[in-house]
Scaffold this motif. Structure first.
Motif, mmCIF file in Angstrom:
data_model
loop_
_atom_site.group_PDB
_atom_site.id
_atom_site.type_symbol
_atom_site.label_atom_id
_atom_site.label_comp_id
_atom_site.label_asym_id
_atom_site.label_seq_id
_atom_site.Cartn_x
_atom_site.Cartn_y
_atom_site.Cartn_z
ATOM 1 N N THR A 1 0.844 -1.197 0.000
ATOM 2 C CA THR A 1 0.000 0.000 0.000
ATOM 3 C C THR A 1 0.878 1.244 0.000
ATOM 4 O OG1 THR A 1 -1.713 -1.169 1.257
ATOM 5 C CG2 THR A 1 -1.819 1.231 1.251
ATOM 6 N N SER B 1 0.501 5.860 -0.303
ATOM 7 C CA SER B 1 -0.436 6.991 -0.301
ATOM 8 C C SER B 1 0.320 8.297 -0.396
ATOM 9 C CB SER B 1 -1.302 6.976 0.959
ATOM 10 O OG SER B 1 -0.499 7.063 2.118
ATOM 11 N N ARG C 1 -7.846 2.779 -3.080
ATOM 12 C CA ARG C 1 -8.614 2.542 -1.874
ATOM 13 C C ARG C 1 -9.237 3.816 -1.306
ATOM 14 N NH1 ARG C 1 -10.080 -2.574 -2.070
ATOM 15 N NH2 ARG C 1 -8.335 -4.051 -2.051
ATOM 16 N N THR D 1 -4.855 6.902 -1.712
ATOM 17 C CA THR D 1 -4.231 5.623 -1.350
ATOM 18 C C THR D 1 -4.497 4.546 -2.398
ATOM 19 O OG1 THR D 1 -4.516 6.151 1.005
ATOM 20 C CG2 THR D 1 -4.087 3.856 0.442
ATOM 21 N N ASP E 1 -3.312 0.231 -3.446
ATOM 22 C CA ASP E 1 -2.596 -0.982 -3.069
ATOM 23 C C ASP E 1 -2.564 -1.941 -4.252
ATOM 24 O OD1 ASP E 1 -4.984 -2.406 -3.181
ATOM 25 O OD2 ASP E 1 -5.205 -2.573 -1.020
ATOM 26 N N GLU F 1 3.753 2.002 2.746
ATOM 27 C CA GLU F 1 3.520 1.292 3.996
ATOM 28 C C GLU F 1 4.724 0.405 4.332
ATOM 29 O OE1 GLU F 1 0.113 -1.548 6.077
ATOM 30 O OE2 GLU F 1 0.257 -1.421 3.884
#
Length: 565
Positions: free
Chosen positions: A32, A34, A69, A73, A75, A119
């Motif tokens: 992920t 962002s 998402r 963001t 993923d 992440e």
């Protein structure tokens, strides 16, 4: 590959596009990433992802298909430990200190609006490469290594602005610490030959105020963009970026204003970047974070920036009074002070200060300006008991700032109580209650008095603006003449007293005459008229002057106050 590799491609500046590439090795099968929704130091959600497009993901020569998402963001399912590449374009057409701009002359990039937070990678090293047109160079306050810039982690990276173009760079020295002055743009008459020395002196005065050498790494970078319009600054750990209009340099006090801006951002090395509200330790990039401490971050800094030219020998005591009067006038004449407390002004920054509207202008007060007023009163009252605000700031720095610890209201009260427990107990009242800050009393205690300066025109209860060859009502005063006449913000003024409103100057001139004034206006394309009952000219601003009846004690306290440090 433990590092995150970031490449910024500025090779086609005329397109005003910035291409970004991220490469790293995932440690989990779902990765992920962002884009931050805000920039530290500018407390509003700007959603830079609105400028992003053409995102692609590749791994092992294969095109992957990420899922979005949220607005900022994404993923993707991927292989563990196999390098992953994310590439995307950003429109770079916003020339502010907190956004991105690219054109054939130069590029100005705020990396918190450029680089994705991956992440699991926040605290890993990031390596930055900047690809440039042939004649350009790039500056960035990160250490260099083999043509790249090295950041200890994501926070270190996005706190480092990038500027590129055919730049003019001068080396400065402040307390034997090297500084880079990056000048972008030149006034028509050229820069003053004394500017570098003046900046060195202002920065040295900030160090004197804080009682320490600069806490930044060498070289500290000062980036000054000279524009035809635009004003502002943004602080970073090891640099600051400022914008200033060259026309202001032609006005009385213009150079002083520039030096105050530079000093303000330089002081933020201590107060804001390393000594900051506890809610921002560490920063959260994915959401707005409310703090009542912004008044201390910006109000205290704004108060001291007024005095830095005096401390450096570039202005007089009367100049300081003129500048302080401007801030205090804004507070004393602003209806928002009866609606919004200083603590609330700080908490509501995310939805009020940076999102101006006609309604907000009537119902809010800037925590910069009101914070300056509180700082002034706090300084005066501390000096009455043998302390000073500068001493209190240095104490807070030694207790918390040097250790990177955030502060709370309790911490502020504790350092104030080192000089006066009674004054510490007064702080919550000043913060939480509208109209409680004793500005006029503290002025009297210094042997100073407010002198009202009356407006040159009758009071119509409106603020006008000129745009597209027309005159418009920008906002109205609550219960003022315009509001009573049924006029609202957004109305276009067509005529006053049956004379056409050709521009702002003509509109102001037409207000003179009888108190009753016929107004023709347009609202949503329909023409209407009303009667405006003007009021006598009111107070436009205040001046600060010596009180001829001041006591010896007041004059002595005033002399102490002018020492600042």
């Amino acid at each position: 590959m433990a590092d995150v590799h970031v490449a910024l491609d500025l090779g086609s500046p005329a397109s005003q596009l910035l291409w970004v590439e991220l490469r790293w090795s995932p440690t989990q099968p779902r990765q992920t990433w962002s884009l931050p929704v805000w920039t530290p130091g500018s407390y509003t959600v700007r959603d830079p992802s609105q400028h992003l497009h053409s995102l692609t993901v590749q791994q092992a020569g294969q095109l992957l298909f990420p899922r979005r998402r949220s607005p900022e963001t994404w993923d993707v399912e991927c292989l563990v430990s196999e390098p992953l590449t994310v590439r995307y374009a950003l429109e770079a057409r916003q020339l502010t200190v907190r956004t991105n701009h690219v054109d054939p002359v130069f590029a100005s990039l705020c990396l918190s609006a450029v680089v994705m937070l991956i992440e699991g990678q926040r605290w890993n090293q990031h390596v930055l490469e900047v690809l440039l047109p042939a004649s350009w160079t790039a500056v960035c306050p990160l250490p260099r290594n083999n043509g790249s810039f090295l950041a200890e982690d994501f926070d270190h990276l996005v706190d480092a602005p990038v500027h590129a173009g055919e730049l003019h760079v001068e080396m400065l020295n402040v307390r034997k610490v090297s500084h880079e002055l990056v000048l972008i743009g030149t006034p028509p008459s050229g820069w003053s030959s004394t500017l570098p020395a003046e900046i060195e002196s202002i920065c040295s005065s900030v160090c004197d105020l804080m009682g320490s050498d600069p806490p930044s790494r060498e070289p500290y970078q000062l980036v000054l963009q000279l524009l035809d319009q635009g004003y502002g600054g943004l602080e970073h750990d090891n640099s600051s970026v400022m914008q200033f209009p060259w026309t202001r340099l032609l006005e009385n006090g213009g150079t002083r204003s520039l030096l105050q801006l530079i000093g303000h951002e330089y002081l933020h090395q201590w107060n804001v970047r390393r000594l900051r509200p506890s809610e921002y330790v560490p920063y959260r990039y994915d959401r707005p974070v409310i703090s009542e401490g912004l008044w201390f971050a910006e109000g205290i800094t704004s108060y001291f920036d007024l005095a830095l030219p005096l401390l450096s020998g570039f202005s007089s005591r009367l100049d300081l009074l003129e500048d302080l009067a401007a801030d205090l006038s804004h507070v004393l004449l602003n209806p928002g002070t009866t609606i919004q407390s200083l603590a609330d002004s700080s908490r509501e920054a995310w939805v009020r200060l940076y999102k101006q509207s006609p309604a907000n202008a009537r119902s809010q007060i800037s925590y910069y300006r009101l914070g300056t007023a509180l700082a002034f009163c706090l300084d005066v009252r501390l000096r009455q008991v043998g302390g000073s605000l500068a001493e209190t700031l240095r104490l807070l720095w030694s207790r918390l700032g040097v250790h990177g610890r955030g502060y709370t209201r309790h911490d502020l009260m504790e350092v104030i109580s080192a000089s006066s427990a009674e004054l510490a107990a007064q702080l919550p009242i000043w913060l939480d209650n509208c109209g409680s800050i004793p500005v006029e009393s503290c002025l009297n205690e210094l042997g100073l008095q407010l002198e009202p300066v009356m407006a040159a025109h009758p009071d119509a209860g409106w603020t006008l603006r000129e745009a597209d060859g027309s005159v418009w009502i920008d906002r109205t005063v609550s219960s003022g003449a315009a509001e009573s006449a049924g006029l609202v913000a957004g109305d276009e003024l067509l005529s006053l007293r049956n004379w056409r409103c050709q521009n702002l100057q003509r509109s102001q001139q037409l207000l003179h005459g009888s108190d009753q004034c016929q107004v023709m206006y347009s609202r949503r394309g329909r023409i209407a008229s009303t009667e405006l009952f003007l009021k006598k000219a009111g107070v436009e601003r205040h001046r600060l002057a010596w009180d001829p009846g001041a006591t010896r004690e007041a004059r002595s306290l005033r002399d102490q106050w002018f020492q600042i440090i």
